[in-house]
Design a protein around this motif. Sequence first.
Motif, PDB file in Angstrom:
ATOM      1  N   SER A 173      30.961  74.445  23.794  1.00 40.14           N
ATOM      2  CA  SER A 173      31.910  73.764  22.922  1.00 40.14           C
ATOM      3  C   SER A 173      31.818  72.253  23.112  1.00 40.14           C
ATOM      4  CB  SER A 173      33.344  74.243  23.220  1.00 40.14           C
ATOM      5  OG  SER A 173      34.293  73.465  22.526  1.00 40.14           O
ATOM      6  N   PHE A 174      31.511  71.557  22.049  1.00 39.28           N
ATOM      7  CA  PHE A 174      31.334  70.105  22.113  1.00 39.28           C
ATOM      8  C   PHE A 174      32.616  69.409  22.559  1.00 39.28           C
ATOM      9  CE2 PHE A 174      31.641  65.974  19.886  1.00 39.28           C
ATOM     10  CZ  PHE A 174      30.577  65.315  20.475  1.00 39.28           C
ATOM     11  N   ARG A 175      33.752  69.784  21.976  1.00 41.79           N
ATOM     12  CA  ARG A 175      34.995  69.102  22.304  1.00 41.79           C
ATOM     13  C   ARG A 175      35.465  69.433  23.717  1.00 41.79           C
ATOM     14  NH1 ARG A 175      35.433  64.800  20.733  1.00 41.79           N
ATOM     15  NH2 ARG A 175      35.182  65.361  18.523  1.00 41.79           N
ATOM     16  N   THR A 176      35.187  70.634  24.190  1.00 44.98           N
ATOM     17  CA  THR A 176      35.506  70.967  25.577  1.00 44.98           C
ATOM     18  C   THR A 176      34.713  70.089  26.531  1.00 44.98           C
ATOM     19  OG1 THR A 176      36.008  73.263  24.996  1.00 44.98           O
ATOM     20  CG2 THR A 176      35.523  72.808  27.306  1.00 44.98           C
ATOM     21  N   LEU A 269      28.929  55.458  34.891  1.00 45.54           N
ATOM     22  CA  LEU A 269      29.416  54.309  35.652  1.00 45.54           C
ATOM     23  C   LEU A 269      28.273  53.436  36.154  1.00 45.54           C
ATOM     24  CD1 LEU A 269      32.321  55.900  37.724  1.00 45.54           C
ATOM     25  CD2 LEU A 269      32.476  54.452  35.690  1.00 45.54           C
ATOM     26  N   GLU A 270      27.047  53.911  36.050  1.00 46.59           N
ATOM     27  CA  GLU A 270      25.887  53.101  36.414  1.00 46.59           C
ATOM     28  C   GLU A 270      25.225  52.478  35.192  1.00 46.59           C
ATOM     29  OE1 GLU A 270      23.346  55.600  38.726  1.00 46.59           O
ATOM     30  OE2 GLU A 270      24.557  55.369  40.548  1.00 46.59           O
ATOM     31  N   GLY A 271      25.875  52.570  34.044  1.00 49.19           N
ATOM     32  CA  GLY A 271      25.367  51.923  32.845  1.00 49.19           C
ATOM     33  C   GLY A 271      24.450  52.782  32.005  1.00 49.19           C
ATOM     34  N   ARG A 272      24.328  54.053  32.347  1.00 52.19           N
ATOM     35  CA  ARG A 272      23.452  54.927  31.568  1.00 52.19           C
ATOM     36  C   ARG A 272      24.190  55.532  30.382  1.00 52.19           C
ATOM     37  NH1 ARG A 272      21.893  55.896  36.987  1.00 52.19           N
ATOM     38  NH2 ARG A 272      19.769  55.194  37.377  1.00 52.19           N
ATOM     39  N   ILE A 273      23.441  56.224  29.543  1.00 50.83           N
ATOM     40  CA  ILE A 273      23.960  56.815  28.311  1.00 50.83           C
ATOM     41  C   ILE A 273      23.835  58.327  28.417  1.00 50.83           C
ATOM     42  CG2 ILE A 273      23.691  56.924  25.800  1.00 50.83           C
ATOM     43  CD1 ILE A 273      22.233  54.153  26.080  1.00 50.83           C
ATOM     44  N   ALA A 274      24.864  59.044  27.987  1.00 51.41           N
ATOM     45  CA  ALA A 274      24.841  60.505  27.983  1.00 51.41           C
ATOM     46  C   ALA A 274      24.914  61.002  26.554  1.00 51.41           C
ATOM     47  CB  ALA A 274      25.999  61.063  28.805  1.00 51.41           C
ATOM     48  N   ILE A 275      24.204  62.095  26.291  1.00 53.64           N
ATOM     49  CA  ILE A 275      24.177  62.683  24.952  1.00 53.64           C
ATOM     50  C   ILE A 275      24.593  64.146  25.060  1.00 53.64           C
ATOM     51  CG2 ILE A 275      22.753  63.260  22.960  1.00 53.64           C
ATOM     52  CD1 ILE A 275      20.954  60.915  23.677  1.00 53.64           C
ATOM     53  N   LEU A 276      25.629  64.520  24.316  1.00 48.91           N
ATOM     54  CA  LEU A 276      26.106  65.899  24.259  1.00 48.91           C
ATOM     55  C   LEU A 276      25.790  66.485  22.891  1.00 48.91           C
ATOM     56  CD1 LEU A 276      29.638  65.543  25.906  1.00 48.91           C
ATOM     57  CD2 LEU A 276      27.587  66.525  26.939  1.00 48.91           C
ATOM     58  N   THR A 277      25.393  67.746  22.879  1.00 49.52           N
ATOM     59  CA  THR A 277      25.045  68.446  21.648  1.00 49.52           C
ATOM     60  C   THR A 277      25.946  69.653  21.481  1.00 49.52           C
ATOM     61  OG1 THR A 277      22.738  67.782  21.969  1.00 49.52           O
ATOM     62  CG2 THR A 277      23.164  69.492  20.329  1.00 49.52           C
ATOM     63  N   ASP A 278      26.526  69.801  20.314  1.00 50.38           N
ATOM     64  CA  ASP A 278      27.389  70.953  20.064  1.00 50.38           C
ATOM     65  C   ASP A 278      26.565  72.233  20.146  1.00 50.38           C
ATOM     66  OD1 ASP A 278      29.618  72.430  19.419  1.00 50.38           O
ATOM     67  OD2 ASP A 278      29.377  72.174  17.257  1.00 50.38           O
ATOM     68  N   GLY A 279      27.032  73.190  20.933  1.00 52.47           N
ATOM     69  CA  GLY A 279      26.315  74.441  21.109  1.00 52.47           C
ATOM     70  C   GLY A 279      25.408  74.467  22.311  1.00 52.47           C
ATOM     71  N   ALA A 280      25.302  73.364  23.040  1.00 57.14           N
ATOM     72  CA  ALA A 280      24.427  73.296  24.218  1.00 57.14           C
ATOM     73  C   ALA A 280      25.266  72.968  25.449  1.00 57.14           C
ATOM     74  CB  ALA A 280      23.340  72.247  24.035  1.00 57.14           C
ATOM     75  N   PRO A 281      25.138  73.740  26.526  1.00 60.99           N
ATOM     76  CA  PRO A 281      25.909  73.460  27.744  1.00 60.99           C
ATOM     77  C   PRO A 281      25.239  72.459  28.663  1.00 60.99           C
ATOM     78  CG  PRO A 281      24.721  75.521  28.011  1.00 60.99           C
ATOM     79  CD  PRO A 281      24.379  75.002  26.628  1.00 60.99           C
ATOM     80  N   GLN A 282      24.351  71.651  28.132  1.00 58.96           N
ATOM     81  CA  GLN A 282      23.688  70.619  28.931  1.00 58.96           C
ATOM     82  C   GLN A 282      23.894  69.256  28.288  1.00 58.96           C
ATOM     83  OE1 GLN A 282      21.508  73.158  27.706  1.00 58.96           O
ATOM     84  NE2 GLN A 282      21.471  74.502  29.490  1.00 58.96           N
ATOM     85  N   ALA A 283      23.836  68.249  29.103  1.00 54.95           N
ATOM     86  CA  ALA A 283      23.884  66.859  28.642  1.00 54.95           C
ATOM     87  C   ALA A 283      22.566  66.176  28.978  1.00 54.95           C
ATOM     88  CB  ALA A 283      25.049  66.108  29.279  1.00 54.95           C
TER      89      ALA A 283
END
Length: 510
Positions: A173-176, A269-283
């Motif tokens: 779940s993306f919003r979760t 917090l170290e200045g990196r970027i995270a990408i979340l995908t709806d339907g995927a339990p990984q970032a």
Amino acid sequence: MKQKEPSTDSKEILSKLNLENLYIDASLQYNIDHLKIILEGCTDVVYREITLSRADTQLKCLLLFTDGLVDSLNINENIIKPLNSIYKFNVAPFCDEKITLESITDYININEFEKIKNYKEIIDGIFSGDTVLMLQGFNEALMLNTKGWEARSLEEPAAESLIRGPREGFTESFRTNTGLIRRKLKDPKLKIKELTIGSRTNTSVGVLYMEDIVNKDALDEVIQKLQEIKIDGIFESGYLEQFLENNTYSPFPQLQVTERPDKVCGNLLEGRIAILTDGAPQALILPISFFQLFQSPEDYNERYMFGNLTRWLRYIGFFIATSFPSIYVALISFHQEMIPADLMLDLAKTRTQVPFPPVVEAILMELTIEFLREASARLPRTIGQTIGIVGAIVIGDAAVRANLASPAMVIVVAITAIGSYVMPHYSTTYPLRSIRFPMIFMAATFGAFGIIVTWIWIIIHLCSLDSLGYPYLSPLAPLNDDLLNDVLIRRPLWKIRRRPKTSNKNSYRW
């Protein structure tokens, strides 16, 4: 301009028409007819027509939603029931004042809604778990948040289990997932930019970053690359990874994959970027360096001394997993003088009955281990563990008894397999497995010189890689102070005040 009535070939016309240019009509029946043509065959789409009646007034409306994606109880209690009670109890302003969409929202118990004007927004909404409310006489509609599909509960990530640390991992779940991160980072500087990728799946993708820490140029590049993706469907974050990495044919990952919210928060917090995908339990995390693949949240949860010990065990495991079989092949084939005489005699005795040269023996045993690894990973967990343990023991013993492999080779291959499992994430083992085989061939052909040449090629290749413009071997190449801050060793947390070079501003944590 008044829209035309549907003709006999409406289906062909609508199939070629861009839904963004097809606007909601004031006639409710007109909208229903067109929606039924567009959604023909979508038996899970529900058309719930409601007529709200008073002595001298009737108001027709339509609720449109997809069964299985919505919370039916929410629709019944917070939409249908309030709508039916408006006229029944003669509630103002519906007794005397003109009905508007704004007045309707005063009585619908839904906390999130928006106005929509075209059919594209309707289709995207109902297939995302929202409910569309259309009323007679209005050329706009309301999209109400009624998402309520079944979701997996929070569990510990199987691929990144820790002895000391949080036991929660991402779900589908993306919003979760965004909520898990927001709960740990209670800072308004944490921004989430949402994109929709996939011409048919319309998958929600979130780009997360700390506004006052992130490198703006890197952020703009990531967003631009995501917006330029042309594909019909996105089902997992691995799809995005293949579009974002700069060197597709490199065995080394240029993005980091994780299922742990605490790991994502630490990297944000170290200045990196995270990408979340709806339907995927990984970032996905970027930019990264080669050394970041050896870091685990447990390094920071444990005391300074033990965190460094486990990190160095991973570096040693990396070397063993890539080079141990090739070193054995080179010593047996070319450099027997480097082995103690007594040990060499014992090795020679065990190999007298083996019909294969060391390189063939090593390749056969490595392939056997790979088959067992894949079989145990794909089978159900209880059966997979049995296959992995029993298979390795039985096949290894049988190979030695049948003189197809020497006991020393079985030991070398077993230690190599164990060394590859010390990496924090399972996907990180793929580069080790891909490097091992060419290194064995080079060792069998040129001996120790072949191993040295292979490692030189690997180091040159690593130096040429970058992750979103960030040098892959940083901070070793180019050399900077971060090497002794949180790379080869981790200093005590109260001494790690400066952030890595991934951030070009707010370099100090406090």
